[in-house]
Design a protein around this motif. Structure first.
Motif, PDB file in Angstrom:
ATOM      1  N   GLU A  95       0.833  -1.207   0.000  1.00 52.53           N
ATOM      2  CA  GLU A  95       0.000   0.000   0.000  1.00 52.53           C
ATOM      3  C   GLU A  95       0.866   1.254   0.000  1.00 52.53           C
ATOM      4  O   GLU A  95       0.579   2.216  -0.710  1.00 52.53           O
ATOM      5  CB  GLU A  95      -0.940  -0.002   1.211  1.00 52.53           C
ATOM      6  CG  GLU A  95      -2.056  -1.013   1.101  1.00 52.53           C
ATOM      7  CD  GLU A  95      -2.886  -1.123   2.373  1.00 52.53           C
ATOM      8  OE1 GLU A  95      -2.725  -0.296   3.310  1.00 52.53           O
ATOM      9  OE2 GLU A  95      -3.718  -2.046   2.447  1.00 52.53           O
ATOM     10  N   HIS A  96       1.935   1.251   0.798  1.00 53.92           N
ATOM     11  CA  HIS A  96       2.849   2.400   0.826  1.00 53.92           C
ATOM     12  C   HIS A  96       3.443   2.640  -0.557  1.00 53.92           C
ATOM     13  O   HIS A  96       3.508   3.786  -1.029  1.00 53.92           O
ATOM     14  CB  HIS A  96       3.990   2.168   1.823  1.00 53.92           C
ATOM     15  CG  HIS A  96       3.562   2.121   3.250  1.00 53.92           C
ATOM     16  ND1 HIS A  96       4.430   1.777   4.259  1.00 53.92           N
ATOM     17  CD2 HIS A  96       2.374   2.375   3.856  1.00 53.92           C
ATOM     18  CE1 HIS A  96       3.791   1.822   5.418  1.00 53.92           C
ATOM     19  NE2 HIS A  96       2.540   2.179   5.193  1.00 53.92           N
ATOM     20  N   ALA A  97       3.889   1.568  -1.200  1.00 51.46           N
ATOM     21  CA  ALA A  97       4.504   1.711  -2.533  1.00 51.46           C
ATOM     22  C   ALA A  97       3.492   2.271  -3.531  1.00 51.46           C
ATOM     23  O   ALA A  97       3.837   3.154  -4.332  1.00 51.46           O
ATOM     24  CB  ALA A  97       5.048   0.359  -3.006  1.00 51.46           C
ATOM     25  N   ASP A  98       2.259   1.784  -3.487  1.00 52.12           N
ATOM     26  CA  ASP A  98       1.227   2.301  -4.396  1.00 52.12           C
ATOM     27  C   ASP A  98       0.961   3.779  -4.145  1.00 52.12           C
ATOM     28  O   ASP A  98       0.840   4.569  -5.087  1.00 52.12           O
ATOM     29  CB  ASP A  98      -0.072   1.500  -4.254  1.00 52.12           C
ATOM     30  CG  ASP A  98       0.005   0.133  -4.904  1.00 52.12           C
ATOM     31  OD1 ASP A  98       0.920  -0.097  -5.723  1.00 52.12           O
ATOM     32  OD2 ASP A  98      -0.861  -0.711  -4.586  1.00 52.12           O
ATOM     33  N   GLU A  99       0.853   4.174  -2.883  1.00 51.41           N
ATOM     34  CA  GLU A  99       0.605   5.573  -2.544  1.00 51.41           C
ATOM     35  C   GLU A  99       1.754   6.465  -3.022  1.00 51.41           C
ATOM     36  O   GLU A  99       1.521   7.534  -3.599  1.00 51.41           O
ATOM     37  CB  GLU A  99       0.415   5.731  -1.034  1.00 51.41           C
ATOM     38  CG  GLU A  99      -0.869   5.129  -0.531  1.00 51.41           C
ATOM     39  CD  GLU A  99      -0.937   4.992   0.982  1.00 51.41           C
ATOM     40  OE1 GLU A  99       0.048   5.340   1.684  1.00 51.41           O
ATOM     41  OE2 GLU A  99      -1.975   4.525   1.482  1.00 51.41           O
ATOM     42  N   LEU A 100       2.974   6.025  -2.780  1.00 48.43           N
ATOM     43  CA  LEU A 100       4.137   6.820  -3.202  1.00 48.43           C
ATOM     44  C   LEU A 100       4.207   6.931  -4.713  1.00 48.43           C
ATOM     45  O   LEU A 100       4.553   7.984  -5.252  1.00 48.43           O
ATOM     46  CB  LEU A 100       5.425   6.219  -2.634  1.00 48.43           C
ATOM     47  CG  LEU A 100       5.586   6.389  -1.123  1.00 48.43           C
ATOM     48  CD1 LEU A 100       6.642   5.437  -0.590  1.00 48.43           C
ATOM     49  CD2 LEU A 100       5.919   7.834  -0.768  1.00 48.43           C
ATOM     50  N   SER A 101       3.876   5.845  -5.391  1.00 45.57           N
ATOM     51  CA  SER A 101       3.866   5.872  -6.855  1.00 45.57           C
ATOM     52  C   SER A 101       2.866   6.914  -7.355  1.00 45.57           C
ATOM     53  O   SER A 101       3.147   7.660  -8.295  1.00 45.57           O
ATOM     54  CB  SER A 101       3.523   4.478  -7.386  1.00 45.57           C
ATOM     55  OG  SER A 101       3.475   4.470  -8.774  1.00 45.57           O
ATOM     56  N   ASP A 102       1.703   6.985  -6.713  1.00 45.59           N
ATOM     57  CA  ASP A 102       0.712   7.987  -7.071  1.00 45.59           C
ATOM     58  C   ASP A 102       1.228   9.407  -6.806  1.00 45.59           C
ATOM     59  O   ASP A 102       0.946  10.322  -7.574  1.00 45.59           O
ATOM     60  CB  ASP A 102      -0.590   7.779  -6.275  1.00 45.59           C
ATOM     61  CG  ASP A 102      -1.337   6.528  -6.694  1.00 45.59           C
ATOM     62  OD1 ASP A 102      -1.040   5.973  -7.776  1.00 45.59           O
ATOM     63  OD2 ASP A 102      -2.215   6.089  -5.920  1.00 45.59           O
ATOM     64  N   TRP A 103       1.993   9.579  -5.737  1.00 45.84           N
ATOM     65  CA  TRP A 103       2.530  10.903  -5.399  1.00 45.84           C
ATOM     66  C   TRP A 103       3.578  11.368  -6.395  1.00 45.84           C
ATOM     67  O   TRP A 103       3.791  12.584  -6.546  1.00 45.84           O
ATOM     68  CB  TRP A 103       3.133  10.913  -3.988  1.00 45.84           C
ATOM     69  CG  TRP A 103       2.108  10.976  -2.893  1.00 45.84           C
ATOM     70  CD1 TRP A 103       1.820   9.976  -2.011  1.00 45.84           C
ATOM     71  CD2 TRP A 103       1.241  12.050  -2.571  1.00 45.84           C
ATOM     72  NE1 TRP A 103       0.823  10.371  -1.149  1.00 45.84           N
ATOM     73  CE2 TRP A 103       0.450  11.651  -1.472  1.00 45.84           C
ATOM     74  CE3 TRP A 103       1.049  13.316  -3.096  1.00 45.84           C
ATOM     75  CZ2 TRP A 103      -0.506  12.468  -0.897  1.00 45.84           C
ATOM     76  CZ3 TRP A 103       0.093  14.152  -2.514  1.00 45.84           C
ATOM     77  CH2 TRP A 103      -0.672  13.724  -1.446  1.00 45.84           C
ATOM     78  N   LEU A 104       4.247  10.452  -7.078  1.00 44.91           N
ATOM     79  CA  LEU A 104       5.272  10.845  -8.067  1.00 44.91           C
ATOM     80  C   LEU A 104       4.701  11.811  -9.096  1.00 44.91           C
ATOM     81  O   LEU A 104       5.380  12.735  -9.523  1.00 44.91           O
ATOM     82  CB  LEU A 104       5.828   9.619  -8.785  1.00 44.91           C
ATOM     83  CG  LEU A 104       6.990   8.902  -8.130  1.00 44.91           C
ATOM     84  CD1 LEU A 104       7.383   7.689  -8.987  1.00 44.91           C
ATOM     85  CD2 LEU A 104       8.177   9.795  -7.911  1.00 44.91           C
ATOM     86  N   ASP A 105       3.471  11.601  -9.476  1.00 47.04           N
ATOM     87  CA  ASP A 105       2.849  12.432 -10.503  1.00 47.04           C
ATOM     88  C   ASP A 105       2.387  13.788  -9.972  1.00 47.04           C
ATOM     89  O   ASP A 105       2.119  14.702 -10.750  1.00 47.04           O
ATOM     90  CB  ASP A 105       1.633  11.704 -11.109  1.00 47.04           C
ATOM     91  CG  ASP A 105       2.035  10.400 -11.759  1.00 47.04           C
ATOM     92  OD1 ASP A 105       3.175  10.311 -12.252  1.00 47.04           O
ATOM     93  OD2 ASP A 105       1.200   9.468 -11.772  1.00 47.04           O
ATOM     94  N   ARG A 106       2.292  13.912  -8.654  1.00 49.91           N
ATOM     95  CA  ARG A 106       1.745  15.137  -8.060  1.00 49.91           C
ATOM     96  C   ARG A 106       2.817  16.089  -7.537  1.00 49.91           C
ATOM     97  O   ARG A 106       2.524  17.247  -7.278  1.00 49.91           O
ATOM     98  CB  ARG A 106       0.823  14.787  -6.899  1.00 49.91           C
ATOM     99  CG  ARG A 106      -0.346  13.941  -7.327  1.00 49.91           C
ATOM    100  CD  ARG A 106      -1.199  13.613  -6.129  1.00 49.91           C
ATOM    101  NE  ARG A 106      -2.108  12.518  -6.467  1.00 49.91           N
ATOM    102  CZ  ARG A 106      -2.885  11.917  -5.608  1.00 49.91           C
ATOM    103  NH1 ARG A 106      -2.888  12.321  -4.356  1.00 49.91           N
ATOM    104  NH2 ARG A 106      -3.673  10.957  -5.979  1.00 49.91           N
ATOM    105  N   ALA A 107       4.002  15.584  -7.287  1.00 50.35           N
ATOM    106  CA  ALA A 107       5.050  16.424  -6.679  1.00 50.35           C
ATOM    107  C   ALA A 107       5.602  17.436  -7.661  1.00 50.35           C
ATOM    108  O   ALA A 107       5.597  17.279  -8.831  1.00 50.35           O
ATOM    109  CB  ALA A 107       6.179  15.542  -6.152  1.00 50.35           C
TER     110      ALA A 107
END
Length: 183
Positions: free
Chosen positions: A171-183
């Motif tokens: 779950e952490h990896a999925d969330e961080l992957s999603d954040w890559l596009d937002r940072a």
């Protein structure tokens, strides 16, 4: 048309191991019954490496939580803190299991770096922080998958604990992957 039926091996318990578990001379061993005993020391070593990894992850996430800056940083930093707290919970659960197996949790910070599967990171820009945390989570996912496979039915309780932690790490990896596009 007749089917050939194979007689499967009977499902039987190891009565000798059950009797050994009941021997009063081994009561101090607690949860370490004859079935786990041959593996307990090695399992504790694997768990101690995972424990070091979790502590390094806690420290990395805390550093990133306190140092993240920029317009988009607040929700991401808040997520870093959530992850840090979840990693701390993992560390606590691993340490408790090590003790239950008759081992000692290795909590001297001086040894964390050498035993950790993940790296510490002191990045200062948000994108690098997200990437460093995502790499560490991916490493943790792979480590826990391998530990689950290696330990398997040798210690079902530890395997179940590792499966629960693996779910969080994915779950952490999925969330961080999603954040890559937002940072």
């Amino acid at each position: 048309m007749s089917q050939s039926h194979h007689n499967p091996a009977p499902l039987t318990l190891d009565e000798a191991a059950i009797r050994r578990a009941a021997e009063t001379s081994h009561l101090k061993e607690g949860a370490v019954t004859p079935g786990i005993l041959p593996y307990a020391k090695e399992i504790c070593a694997l768990l101690n490496d995972a424990l070091a990894t979790e502590w390094v992850c806690v420290l990395r996430y805390k550093r990133h939580y306190f140092t993240a800056s920029g317009l988009t940083s607040t929700p991401i930093a808040d997520e870093f803190l959530v992850h840090a707290n979840e990693e701390m919970s993992h560390a606590d659960r691993l340490a408790a299991r090590i003790v239950q197996l008759g081992g000692e949790p290795l909590l001297d910070p001086a040894g964390f770096h050498a035993r950790s599967h993940a790296d510490y990171d002191d990045s200062t820009d948000l994108d690098s922080m997200i990437r460093a945390n995502l790499v560490a989570e991916r490493v943790a996912v792979e480590v826990y998958r391998q530990m689950i496979q290696v330990i398997g039915d040798k210690d079902p309780t530890t395997t179940r604990l590792l499966q629960e932690i693996l779910t969080d790490e994915e779950e952490h990896a999925d969330e961080l992957s999603d954040w890559l596009d937002r940072a």
